[in-house]
Design a protein around this motif. Structure first.
Motif, short mmCIF file in Angstrom:
data_model
loop_
_atom_site.label_atom_id
_atom_site.label_comp_id
_atom_site.label_asym_id
_atom_site.label_seq_id
_atom_site.Cartn_x
_atom_site.Cartn_y
_atom_site.Cartn_z
N GLY A 40 13.47 58.21 2.72
CA GLY A 40 13.73 57.15 2.09
C GLY A 40 12.55 56.51 1.03
O GLY A 40 12.64 55.39 0.38
N GLY A 41 11.99 57.66 0.60
CA GLY A 41 10.71 57.14 -0.34
C GLY A 41 11.16 57.13 -1.64
O GLY A 41 12.36 57.63 -2.01
N HIS A 42 10.31 56.28 -2.47
CA HIS A 42 10.46 56.21 -3.81
C HIS A 42 9.38 56.51 -4.75
O HIS A 42 8.45 56.00 -4.47
CB HIS A 42 11.43 55.00 -4.10
CG HIS A 42 11.47 54.84 -5.67
ND1 HIS A 42 12.73 55.18 -6.03
CD2 HIS A 42 10.94 54.15 -6.67
CE1 HIS A 42 12.93 55.02 -7.38
NE2 HIS A 42 11.82 54.49 -7.51
N GLY A 43 9.49 57.42 -5.85
CA GLY A 43 8.44 57.63 -6.62
C GLY A 43 7.39 58.56 -6.08
O GLY A 43 7.51 59.26 -4.93
N LEU A 69 21.44 63.09 -15.37
CA LEU A 69 21.34 63.96 -14.20
C LEU A 69 21.61 63.42 -12.95
O LEU A 69 21.69 64.26 -11.93
CB LEU A 69 19.97 64.74 -14.44
CG LEU A 69 19.46 65.44 -15.49
CD1 LEU A 69 18.15 65.76 -15.39
CD2 LEU A 69 20.37 66.98 -15.45
N GLY A 70 21.92 62.15 -12.80
CA GLY A 70 22.37 61.54 -11.51
C GLY A 70 21.25 61.20 -10.81
O GLY A 70 20.13 61.05 -11.20
N GLU A 71 21.66 60.87 -9.51
CA GLU A 71 20.40 60.51 -8.53
C GLU A 71 19.68 61.48 -8.02
O GLU A 71 20.07 62.56 -7.87
CB GLU A 71 21.43 59.74 -7.14
CG GLU A 71 21.63 58.46 -7.22
CD GLU A 71 20.24 57.52 -7.42
OE1 GLU A 71 19.36 57.65 -6.68
OE2 GLU A 71 20.34 56.82 -8.40
N VAL A 72 18.23 61.29 -8.26
CA VAL A 72 17.40 62.05 -7.77
C VAL A 72 16.27 61.57 -7.07
O VAL A 72 15.97 60.38 -7.13
CB VAL A 72 16.71 63.12 -8.82
CG1 VAL A 72 17.90 63.95 -9.63
CG2 VAL A 72 15.90 62.31 -9.91
N ASP A 73 15.29 62.66 -6.58
CA ASP A 73 14.12 61.80 -5.53
C ASP A 73 12.75 61.85 -6.71
O ASP A 73 12.34 60.93 -6.42
CB ASP A 73 13.88 62.57 -4.52
CG ASP A 73 15.27 62.78 -3.42
OD1 ASP A 73 15.51 61.67 -3.24
OD2 ASP A 73 15.74 63.83 -3.32
N VAL A 74 12.68 62.84 -7.28
CA VAL A 74 11.50 62.72 -8.25
C VAL A 74 12.23 63.36 -9.53
O VAL A 74 12.90 64.23 -9.80
CB VAL A 74 10.38 63.74 -7.74
CG1 VAL A 74 9.34 63.90 -8.56
CG2 VAL A 74 9.95 63.36 -6.33
N ALA A 76 10.44 56.38 -17.04
CA ALA A 76 11.22 56.67 -15.84
C ALA A 76 10.74 57.79 -15.00
O ALA A 76 11.14 58.18 -14.01
CB ALA A 76 12.72 56.84 -16.25
N PHE A 77 9.89 58.63 -15.69
CA PHE A 77 9.30 59.78 -14.90
C PHE A 77 8.16 59.73 -13.99
O PHE A 77 7.41 58.78 -14.24
CB PHE A 77 8.98 60.85 -16.24
CG PHE A 77 10.13 61.16 -16.86
CD1 PHE A 77 11.25 62.43 -16.57
CD2 PHE A 77 10.34 60.81 -18.13
CE1 PHE A 77 11.93 62.66 -17.04
CE2 PHE A 77 11.60 61.21 -18.70
CZ PHE A 77 12.23 62.08 -18.42
N ASP A 78 8.33 60.34 -12.82
CA ASP A 78 7.31 60.42 -11.84
C ASP A 78 6.25 61.16 -11.92
O ASP A 78 5.20 61.13 -11.73
CB ASP A 78 7.78 60.69 -10.35
CG ASP A 78 9.07 59.68 -10.24
OD1 ASP A 78 8.75 58.35 -10.04
OD2 ASP A 78 10.14 60.15 -9.89
N LEU A 79 6.46 62.54 -12.71
CA LEU A 79 5.42 63.34 -12.92
C LEU A 79 5.62 63.92 -14.33
O LEU A 79 6.54 64.26 -14.50
CB LEU A 79 5.65 64.39 -11.99
CG LEU A 79 4.63 65.51 -11.61
CD1 LEU A 79 3.32 65.03 -11.33
CD2 LEU A 79 4.93 66.59 -10.75
N GLY A 130 1.49 55.75 -16.44
CA GLY A 130 2.55 54.77 -16.14
C GLY A 130 2.43 54.47 -14.65
O GLY A 130 1.41 54.65 -14.01
N ASP A 131 3.63 54.54 -13.99
CA ASP A 131 3.82 54.53 -12.56
C ASP A 131 3.59 55.77 -11.90
O ASP A 131 3.42 56.08 -10.66
CB ASP A 131 5.26 54.07 -12.15
CG ASP A 131 5.20 52.30 -12.11
OD1 ASP A 131 4.08 51.72 -12.26
OD2 ASP A 131 6.09 51.84 -12.07
N GLY A 132 3.46 56.83 -12.92
CA GLY A 132 3.68 58.24 -12.14
C GLY A 132 2.17 58.89 -12.54
O GLY A 132 1.20 58.56 -12.58
#
Ligand code: HEC
Ligand code: HEC
Ligand code: HEC
Ligand code: HEC
Length: 386
Positions: free
Chosen positions: A190-193, A120-125, A146-149, A166-168
């Motif tokens: 510029g946020g991440h996660g 799906l390419g570059e995404v924010d969440v 790799a998932f945030d939510l 995990g991290d999410g």
């Protein structure tokens, strides 16, 4: 979006319940399509309805199913993921399925979800729709995701809060469609996660800020005429499916056919007038009527707690057979007592049913959490003064 098992929630249902379950699933599908839902998953409870039925329903209502790990006849019937834009943020949403859809194969959720996400390419969440959390998320074990939510459909985790995964974060909005979860994400440049606000949370710097809450769905939808029409039509179709006459139950005496382990309340009343008189003052004496007045007197997901002996040996197995078993009668608490009626002097029912009998129905969820043994027990007492 929906984490799965919205169409059906209990694959342990007896097969005789299939026609009604399909009517209910069609109501849910139509309603979800009406809301303009972006993405949803299918779980093992949904598949109980039958692969062909589910696929036809999805086509009919153009439901946005995502299933990264499903192949039927060598091809993937649904996309694995989709990109959804909301405000300044791009979300990748990926769905997996669980269970055993007939004629299809369910592959490794982790490998296939992560490869769908990469596509799906570059995404924010990144969001994962995971039915039956434990079954779908097992593949990740303790390792990072790799998932945030993660949106879980139908699981035992408490519905009110987001819990770390995990991290999410992992969220779910409870079962039986009673609530809708609202996740608000405050973008950070510029946020991440994702980081979480609210009780007990220590926000991480540099991450988009997640907050979650629940809204009671019945309240939110009561106003909507389109949804109301879909529900009203569903109630009529459930009655038709159960092939029951318009007033099937109120006109039937409470007398139970001989041979059943149950005797029915009319039989008890003759010898236990005092207990019966007290029982009649309780709302147990009109529990089925209450349900029927709500248009749900034949609904298999409701009747179990509003009648006597539902799906028990000697009790009703079909809504159309509730007749003499309507309401929460004596034998719900004292146990089937036909043998006692035949020989009262030697065979005795349970004399003092305990609170654990009550909580099979006053389960803290369906009853709105109103049960309080200390105030509820005295209201049903009909024994001699103790
Ligand atoms: C033919 C009369 C008769 C019928 C019908 C009858 N009972 Fe009884 N029941 C009795 C007698 C007699 C006793 C014993 C009373 C005693 O020992 O004080 C008894 C005792 C009980 C007890 C107390 C048990 C105990 O250990 O003390 C319960 C509870 C009970 N009955 C429930 C029921 C229920 C529920 C029904 C209907 C399904 C029912 N009875 C129908 C005559 C009857
Ligand atoms: C797990 C058992 C259970 C199931 C399943 C169940 N109910 Fe109930 N219901 C209860 C209990 C217990 C109460 C009484 C709650 C109280 O007053 O403390 C109740 C009360 C009610 C009431 C009267 C009080 C009110 O909330 O207005 C209605 C109407 C009702 N239920 C409808 C339904 C419908 C419709 C369904 C199916 C969608 C259903 N029930 C399924 C246990 C259940
Ligand atoms: C088979 C399911 C079932 C069992 C078991 C059951 N109840 Fe209920 N109870 C109901 C239902 C359904 C209602 C709501 C009926 C209605 O409003 O028409 C209810 C209502 C009540 C109410 C009235 C609540 C109100 O505010 O109107 C009390 C009190 C109550 N139950 C106490 C008990 C106690 C105590 C026990 C255990 C000894 C028990 N119940 C066991 C289903 C059950
Ligand atoms: C919601 C659960 C519940 C329902 C429904 C119920 N009972 Fe009871 N019953 C109890 C409990 C709890 C006791 C013991 C406490 C008491 O004495 O009230 C009891 C006690 C009794 C006793 C023994 C009383 C004594 O003093 O010896 C009899 C007899 C009885 N019930 C008959 C009935 C009959 C008949 C009905 C139906 C008309 C009925 N019960 C409905 C819960 C219930």
């Amino acid at each position: 979006m929906d984490g799965g098992n919205a169409l059906h929630r209990n694959r342990e249902w007896p097969a005789t319940g299939l026609p009604q379950a399909r009517v209910t699933a069609a109501v849910v599908a139509k309603g979800l399509a009406e809301t303009g839902i972006d993405a949803m998953a299918l779980g093992g409870h949904d598949w109980w309805l039958g692969t062909e039925f589910v696929q036809a329903l999805v086509r009919e209502h153009s439901l946005p199913i995502l299933a990264a790990n499903l192949t039927c006849d060598g091809t993937a019937p649904f996309p694995g993921g989709v990109v959804v834009e909301r405000g300044a943020l791009r979300f990748a949403v990926v769905g997996v399925t669980t269970g055993e859809p007939q004629g299809c194969e369910v592959g490794d959720p982790r490998v296939l979800a992560e490869s769908a996400l990469a596509g799906l390419g570059e995404v924010d969440v990144a969001v994962l729709l995971a039915p039956e959390g434990e079954a779908a998320l097992e593949a990740w074990g303790a390792s990072q995701s790799a998932f945030d939510l993660v949106v879980v459909g139908d699981s035992d985790i408490p519905s009110t809060t987001s819990v770390p995964w995990g991290d999410g974060w992992r969220v779910q909005s409870g079962s039986r469609g009673k609530q809708v979860g609202v996740a608000t994400i405050e973008p950070v440049s510029g946020g991440h996660g994702l980081t979480r606000t609210g009780e007990g949370a220590t926000p991480t710097a540099g991450a988009h800020v997640l907050s979650t809450r629940l809204i009671a769905l019945a309240e939110a939808l009561r106003e909507d005429p389109d949804i109301a029409a879909i529900v009203a039509d569903g109630k009529v179709r459930i009655a038709e499916t159960e092939a029951a006459p318009a007033r099937p139950i109120d006109s039937v005496a409470r007398r139970v056919a001989s041979g059943s382990a149950y005797a029915g309340r009319d039989t008890c009343a003759g010898c236990h007038a005092q207990a019966d008189a007290q029982w009649q003052t309780t709302s147990h004496a009109h529990a089925w009527t209450t349900l029927d007045a709500a248009g749900r007197g034949l609904d298999r997901s409701c009747v179990g707690c509003h009648v006597t002996g539902w799906e028990q040996d000697g009790g009703p197995q079909e809504p159309a057979a509730i007749g003499a078993f309507r309401d929460v009668q004596c034998e719900v608490c004292h146990g089937p007592s036909a043998a006692h009626v035949a020989d009262p002097a030697t065979i005795k029912p349970v004399r003092s049913p305990s609170v654990t009998v009550c909580t099979t129905c006053h389960d803290g969820e369906r009853d709105g959490g109103q049960f309080d043994a200390e105030t509820y027990m005295p209201r049903i007492h009909h024994g001699h003064a103790e």
